[in-house]
Write a protein that holds these residues in place. Sequence first.
Motif, mmCIF file in Angstrom:
data_model
loop_
_atom_site.group_PDB
_atom_site.id
_atom_site.type_symbol
_atom_site.label_atom_id
_atom_site.label_comp_id
_atom_site.label_asym_id
_atom_site.label_seq_id
_atom_site.Cartn_x
_atom_site.Cartn_y
_atom_site.Cartn_z
ATOM 1 N N ILE A 1 73.637 -65.821 64.293
ATOM 2 C CA ILE A 1 73.539 -65.235 63.673
ATOM 3 C C ILE A 1 72.816 -63.650 64.834
ATOM 4 O O ILE A 1 72.617 -64.098 65.402
ATOM 5 N N LYS A 2 74.189 -62.403 64.714
ATOM 6 C CA LYS A 2 73.703 -61.695 65.632
ATOM 7 C C LYS A 2 73.410 -60.268 65.295
ATOM 8 O O LYS A 2 73.909 -59.763 63.978
ATOM 9 N N GLU B 1 76.569 -71.558 62.327
ATOM 10 C CA GLU B 1 76.487 -69.806 63.194
ATOM 11 C C GLU B 1 75.326 -69.840 63.809
ATOM 12 O O GLU B 1 74.710 -69.370 63.463
ATOM 13 N N VAL C 1 68.421 -69.881 58.155
ATOM 14 C CA VAL C 1 68.913 -69.391 59.037
ATOM 15 C C VAL C 1 67.416 -69.521 60.265
ATOM 16 O O VAL C 1 65.862 -68.992 59.316
ATOM 17 N N LYS D 1 71.996 -70.083 62.376
ATOM 18 C CA LYS D 1 72.059 -70.644 60.481
ATOM 19 C C LYS D 1 72.444 -72.683 60.970
ATOM 20 O O LYS D 1 73.928 -72.684 61.790
#
Length: 652
Positions: free
Chosen positions: A373-374, A371, A404, A384
């Motif tokens: 991450i924002k 994923e 992360v 991630k």
Amino acid sequence: MATSSEEMTKLSWRRFEDGDNVWDSLTEKIFVQDTSHKCPTYVHKTPPCQGSCPSGEDIRGWLQIVRGLEQPPKGMTWQEYAFRRSTDANPFPSMMGRVCPAPCQDGCNRNELEDFVGINAVEQFIGDTAITNGYKFEPAPADTGKTIAIIGGGPAGLAAAYQLRRKGHAAVIFEANSGLGGMFRFGIPGYRVPRDALDSEINRILDMGKIEVKLNTKVGVDITVEQLEKDYDAVLWAIGCQSGRGLPVPGWEGTPNCVSGVAFLKAFNEGRMKVTAEKVVCVGGGDTSIDVVSVARRLGHITKTNKSDLPETVIHDGYVAHDAATAAAAEGATVTLTSLFTRDKMTAAEHEVDDALQEGVTVLDGVMPVEVIKNDAGRAIGLKVADCQMTDGRPAPVEGTERVLDADIIVSAIGQGGDLTGLEQFDNGRGLMNSDKFYQVPDKPGHFVAGDIIRPHLLTTAIGQAWIAVESIDEYLGQAEHKRRPKVDVHHFDLLAKLNEAELAPEHFDAHNGDLRGTSDAKYAIHNYEDRSGAEVIPHDELFLGHFQYTPRIHRKEEVPSADDVLGHFKERVIGYAEEEAINEAKRCMSCGMCFECDNCVIFCPQDAVFRVDKNESTTGRYVDTDYAKCIGCHICADVCPTGYIKMGLGE
């Protein structure tokens, strides 16, 4: 004096193992001392280096020239002769000698002894020498009056223009970018592909004449397919894959600082991106990803940035460029490369990964993205990832291993796709074009295709496809039926062509007066020579490897900066061979499937039946002959032939 254990480990090949005293096959059982009726014949096969080369280069041929075994025609230096032999298949020896991952070397039979022959290092020497000496291609033959539209001026398009001119056809190249070269220019950094050498090899093609170039012209947008069909005799699609694939994870789509590797490298190679971000994470594992992380380490980052200074602004816009003074304030960047595959299975060349590690890149292998991450502003601040296991070819995250990686820019280098805007009629549903075995576009008469737009692969693959596509175009223009392609579809040594070149062509055969039953002394025939090169690649177990001494490969020198010195280091990494090094490395070639004049068969024949052919009667002594009145079929000559050129079959 006893042989030391160290020396004994260097020569470890044996034809027979202890206890082997019975022939395995019926074919071999026929050899029973002097009762055999089999006698030697000479069989030419394709070496595995050549069979592994997607461009189909006559590698063994130009190595023989460099080592001094095959002599050039009168009035030509060996350096020029090697250049002409190598460029029969591939007009970019200087470029490909630098950047090709060299599948030929993986296939090299010398790997069974100690190490492969440094084929691409010798090729670089040939290409660089040609540039230094100003060699040009032979003038094109008489103009046929036919003109072919080539869409794309990358390796495939330029190679096609070269091959078309060699057949007398004219070409017009339509290129969407501001310069020719495709992935050579826009996809590979200048410290791997020196731009002066690239320009020299491109200009040498253009100097053949009758090749018109139209830059900044996108077919499907600036000109229609219908117009091409009206104006030209055929169309070759060589548009490559200029769009990168994004990561298939939540948070990627629409995030400004998530970019493709293709776009990242294009911005750098066009000179627009002069710095990158403080923390760079690249997902890949192939050669493109290595280029991304190596460039990122060289560029570094600047601490204070306006929006126009952000690397993604330059990458996405296509026109905005960093100020030249920006780079002067750059500091080092923290760069991480992640790969689904473990280090030993990464598709990037092993030495490229080693270089990246030396330059300070962190490599995390066996890791998959999960994923993006924002932050609240919608910018990526991390990726991630998790350890992964491959199940049925698909990666699956290992539970409990998520973490992360902090990131200011995330680069996806997991593959490329085509841009078929305005060309939707050619889209096969995967953003690519379909091709048949002759590189025709199915159901589109007069349309041909080559290169990455068929399937993204190597530069050498695109060049090889362009050669076959041009053969098909030539047959199409002549309204001829397509010839059946050989099983081993590469450029082969042609004995008859060599005899003609050496002014030793066979005499004319008169069918009315000639002996149709067979002959061993007539001057109109090449005796007991069989060319199987179009059908067979010779494996290592057909060679007598015991002939060859342990000879370490001559490694090219490299100037790879350390992690402390990499910032702003844009010198070329690879330092090419000197002439003596190129000659000595070429001598390591085992000449698989072709005589290289070792004289073993002559020396070891117990009947003195095998003899050398005088060089003023044949070609360069590439084969020997046999007095069949003396031959008893003992097969010793075949056993001691290092190259597997002698087969026992005659008289069966």
